[in-house]
Design an enzyme around this catalytic site. Structure first.
Site, PDB file in Angstrom:
ATOM      1  N   HIS A 231       0.842  -1.150   0.061  1.00 20.97           N
ATOM      2  CA  HIS A 231       0.024   0.069   0.029  1.00 20.97           C
ATOM      3  C   HIS A 231       0.760   1.306   0.107  1.00 20.97           C
ATOM      4  O   HIS A 231       1.990   1.215   0.673  1.00 20.97           O
ATOM      5  CB  HIS A 231      -1.126   0.024   1.248  1.00 20.97           C
ATOM      6  CG  HIS A 231      -2.098   0.888   1.209  1.00 20.97           C
ATOM      7  ND1 HIS A 231      -1.937   2.527   1.172  1.00 20.97           N
ATOM      8  CD2 HIS A 231      -3.503   0.795   0.765  1.00 20.97           C
ATOM      9  CE1 HIS A 231      -3.089   2.969   0.802  1.00 20.97           C
ATOM     10  NE2 HIS A 231      -3.860   1.964   0.926  1.00 20.97           N
ATOM     11  N   ARG A 277      -2.304   1.021  -7.445  1.00 23.14           N
ATOM     12  CA  ARG A 277      -1.230   1.028  -6.258  1.00 23.14           C
ATOM     13  C   ARG A 277       0.098   0.755  -6.537  1.00 23.14           C
ATOM     14  O   ARG A 277       0.848   1.243  -5.978  1.00 23.14           O
ATOM     15  CB  ARG A 277      -1.780  -0.150  -5.195  1.00 23.14           C
ATOM     16  CG  ARG A 277      -2.620   0.527  -4.212  1.00 23.14           C
ATOM     17  CD  ARG A 277      -3.194  -0.503  -3.307  1.00 23.14           C
ATOM     18  NE  ARG A 277      -4.314   0.171  -2.851  1.00 23.14           N
ATOM     19  CZ  ARG A 277      -5.272  -0.491  -2.013  1.00 23.14           C
ATOM     20  NH1 ARG A 277      -5.072  -1.937  -1.666  1.00 23.14           N
ATOM     21  NH2 ARG A 277      -6.406   0.019  -1.670  1.00 23.14           N
ATOM     22  N   HIS A 335       0.471  -5.077   2.368  1.00 26.66           N
ATOM     23  CA  HIS A 335      -0.758  -4.682   2.578  1.00 26.66           C
ATOM     24  C   HIS A 335      -1.538  -6.075   2.199  1.00 26.66           C
ATOM     25  O   HIS A 335      -2.372  -6.357   2.956  1.00 26.66           O
ATOM     26  CB  HIS A 335      -1.256  -3.590   1.865  1.00 26.66           C
ATOM     27  CG  HIS A 335      -2.552  -3.036   2.144  1.00 26.66           C
ATOM     28  ND1 HIS A 335      -2.957  -2.661   3.312  1.00 26.66           N
ATOM     29  CD2 HIS A 335      -3.749  -3.022   1.189  1.00 26.66           C
ATOM     30  CE1 HIS A 335      -4.391  -2.437   3.149  1.00 26.66           C
ATOM     31  NE2 HIS A 335      -4.820  -2.714   2.018  1.00 26.66           N
ATOM     32  N   ARG A 370      -4.392  -5.793  -7.207  1.00 26.14           N
ATOM     33  CA  ARG A 370      -5.554  -5.625  -6.769  1.00 26.14           C
ATOM     34  C   ARG A 370      -6.125  -4.371  -6.928  1.00 26.14           C
ATOM     35  O   ARG A 370      -5.221  -3.460  -6.576  1.00 26.14           O
ATOM     36  CB  ARG A 370      -5.687  -6.303  -5.375  1.00 26.14           C
ATOM     37  CG  ARG A 370      -7.185  -6.028  -5.048  1.00 26.14           C
ATOM     38  CD  ARG A 370      -7.615  -6.760  -3.535  1.00 26.14           C
ATOM     39  NE  ARG A 370      -6.677  -6.254  -2.248  1.00 26.14           N
ATOM     40  CZ  ARG A 370      -6.878  -5.202  -1.906  1.00 26.14           C
ATOM     41  NH1 ARG A 370      -8.245  -4.307  -2.227  1.00 26.14           N
ATOM     42  NH2 ARG A 370      -6.097  -4.595  -0.962  1.00 26.14           N
TER      43      ARG A 370
HETATM   44  C1  SIN Z   1      -7.668   1.480   1.633  1.00 26.01           C
HETATM   45  O1  SIN Z   1      -8.514   1.972   2.145  1.00 26.01           O
HETATM   46  O2  SIN Z   1      -6.891   2.279   0.953  1.00 26.01           O
HETATM   47  C2  SIN Z   1      -7.407   0.085   1.533  1.00 26.01           C
HETATM   48  C3  SIN Z   1      -8.667  -0.388   0.707  1.00 26.01           C
HETATM   49  C4  SIN Z   1      -8.134  -1.823   0.280  1.00 26.01           C
HETATM   50  O3  SIN Z   1      -7.074  -2.219   0.496  1.00 26.01           O
HETATM   51  O4  SIN Z   1      -8.400  -2.013  -0.913  1.00 26.01           O
END
Ligand code: SIN
Length: 515
Positions: A231, A277, A335, A370
């Site tokens: 993340h 991401r 993440h 993802r």
């Molecule tokens: C986020 O709120 O950025 C995380 C949500 C996710 O992992 O899809």
């Protein structure tokens, strides 16, 4: 002496995937739901951004599918992703009927947020940024109210019980250290992810990759384990796990800047701060490697911040950062894992009697990266399909295989009379070593020398870990799967970036690594 229980279906794990499976499957038989910690302690509970679903005006499953495919770098399985986006709105409506309260506008319409790589605002959220907590609370209270669901907290599953090539249950240790053998027509692993194998992660302490290791030890196929999602924006303070700063914050206009005030995502991708991401995480990593500090500038959200993101607001204020006026220091963190136990679109694994659901499964919906907020949706959608299948599992006469307990005791270092307990805490220094090498060598940027070094270190740590350090062994086995797959894939794609093979390769495009 072990207790032997019989049930129809054993569900392991209490995040969205486990709870939703238990609730739906309870229509077809008795359920034992086991979780190693507290019922509410799972990755689900910490999900902030929300649940993606093509539910708003002007949106469609086709557009959600297109975004999912694009974010996944030519590696998403279209059939599975079609199921996800088409069943998604139906399952979300069911969740609302069960009592989940998503945020609404004064006119009673759902407020939908925007996140990275989505072409539309389609993220349902609850209590601002406490979506996971809302969903987990609703599902946990529903499950607790269903009479044929028996919930066992603080039960650590040591191993699956397999007989004649079929999964017929699992062995667990309860809070008092007693051994319990649960025999079941089918077992559903919903044990979540493995962020804790990395030094820096947004995942809670329970996310130690147990399900991957349980399945791998029985020869069940796992796939795509090299694809780990980092993340981009965890709060860069000395917390473990790190506090997540939801992508939804960038969806509200926040921008990534370095200490010189340069908004560096502008030149990186047409979607800039809302790029997928993997792209954002690597851009931040490059900034940091070049000696910059990276911040999220949320000042344009201003006074609205506290209402829209109360959890993040509080976490920042507790660390003396005011998101209304200050820049938030951020860094990427492990993440999510896109890979996992290979399943079909009904959650079936390569072993009869064994299903996998949620992050521990690899349905193929996420490909190599993802799409934001597709993970809670995956748990909801595939739990329903698994529950439908469980109804057809045969009623076999189940018995603990001869010699099973003795073999288990030897492999897990179970003491004779004394209560059994996980020795991983005593070996925390080995866990720290593992997490460090995984971050340094199997992290955002990888190469052959580093991956080889990581595999050697994993072997070395394993030699020092006693058989009774159950969690540590699960972490080691999961880490080895990630590192091996990362070494094998000689290209870069999505969450897997090799600086010695920095491009996507046509040769690797459709090739999955099954371990
Ligand atoms: C986020 O709120 O950025 C995380 C949500 C996710 O992992 O899809």
């Amino acid at each position: 002496m072990a207790s032997v229980w019989q049930t129809d279906f054993l569900v392991v794990g209490s995040g969205i995937a486990g709870l939703a499976t238990a609730i739906k499957a309870s229509r077809h038989g008795d359920i034992v739901l086991m979780t190693k910690g507290h019922l509410m302690e799972s990755n689900t509970r910490y999900a902030q951004g929300g649940i993606a679903a093509a539910i708003g005006p002007g949106d469609s499953p086709q557009e959600h599918l297109a975004d999912t495919l694009r974010a996944g770098h030519d590696f998403v399985e279209p059939e599975a992703a079609t199921v996800l986006v088409e069943d998604g709105p139906i399952r979300v409506k069911e969740l609302i009927e069960l009592g989940a309260k998503f945020d609404m506008a004064p006119d009673g319409t759902l407020l939908l947020g925007r996140e990275g790589a989505h072409s539309k605002a389609r993220i349902l959220h609850a209590r601002g940024d406490a979506t996971g907590a809302e969903v987990a609370e609703v599902l946990a209270s529903q499950a607790a109210a269903i009479s044929n669901i028996s919930i066992y907290e603080r039960h650590f599953v040591l191993d699956l019980i397999v007989h004649g090539g079929r999964c017929i249950g699992a062995a667990a240790v309860d809070a008092q250290g007693s051994l319990v053998l649960v025999l079941a027509r089918a077992v559903v692993l919903a044990t979540g992810g493995c962020g804790q194998v990395y030094q820096y992660t947004t995942n809670p302490g329970v996310a130690t990759g147990d399900g991957f290791a349980l399945a791998h030890r029985q020869g069940v196929t796992l796939t795509d384990m090299e694809f780990v999602q980092f993340h981009p924006t965890a709060l860069a303070k000395a917390d473990d796990p790190l506090v997540l700063i939801s992508e939804a914050v960038r969806g509200e206009g926040a921008r990534l800047v370095n200490e010189q005030g340069v908004a560096f995502m502008q030149g990186e991708h047409p979607m800039a701060d809302l790029a997928p991401r993997d792209i954002v995480a690597r851009a931040i990593f490059r900034q940091m490697r070049a000696g910059h500090r990276v911040y999220l500038d949320t000042t344009m959200i201003g006074a609205r911040f506290a209402d829209r993101f109360p959890t993040i607001y509080q976490a920042c204020m507790e660390r003396e950062i005011d998101p209304r006026t200050d820049l938030i220091p951020i860094a990427p963190a492990a993440h999510f894992i896109m890979g996992g136990i290979r399943t079909d679109t009904h959650g079936r694994t390569s072993m009869p009697g064994l299903y996998a659901c949620g992050e521990v499964a690899c349905t193929g919906v996420h490909g190599a990266n993802r799409l934001a907020s597709n993970s809670l949706l995956e748990g909801l959608v595939f739990s329903d399909r698994i529950a439908q299948n469980l109804a057809h599992e045969p009623r076999l006469k189940l018995e603990v295989p001869p010699g099973y307990v003795e073999k288990l005791a030897a492999s897990k270092g179970l003491p004779g009379r004394a209560p059994a307990r996980d020795l991983s805490v005593e070996y925390a220094h080995l866990t720290a070593r593992l997490r460090r090498v995984m971050w340094d060598e199997v992290g955002i940027v990888r190469n052959e020398a580093g991956l080889t070094k990581a595999l050697q270190e994993i072997d070395a740590i394993e030699r020092e870990a006693p058989p009774g350090a159950w969690t540590l062994h699960n972490m080691l086995q999961t880490s080895r799967l990630i590192a091996r797959a990362a070494l094998m894939r000689q290209e870069s794609r999505g969450g897997h970036y090799r600086e010695d093979f920095p491009h996507e390769s046509a040769e690797w495009r459709g090739r999955r690594i099954n371990l």
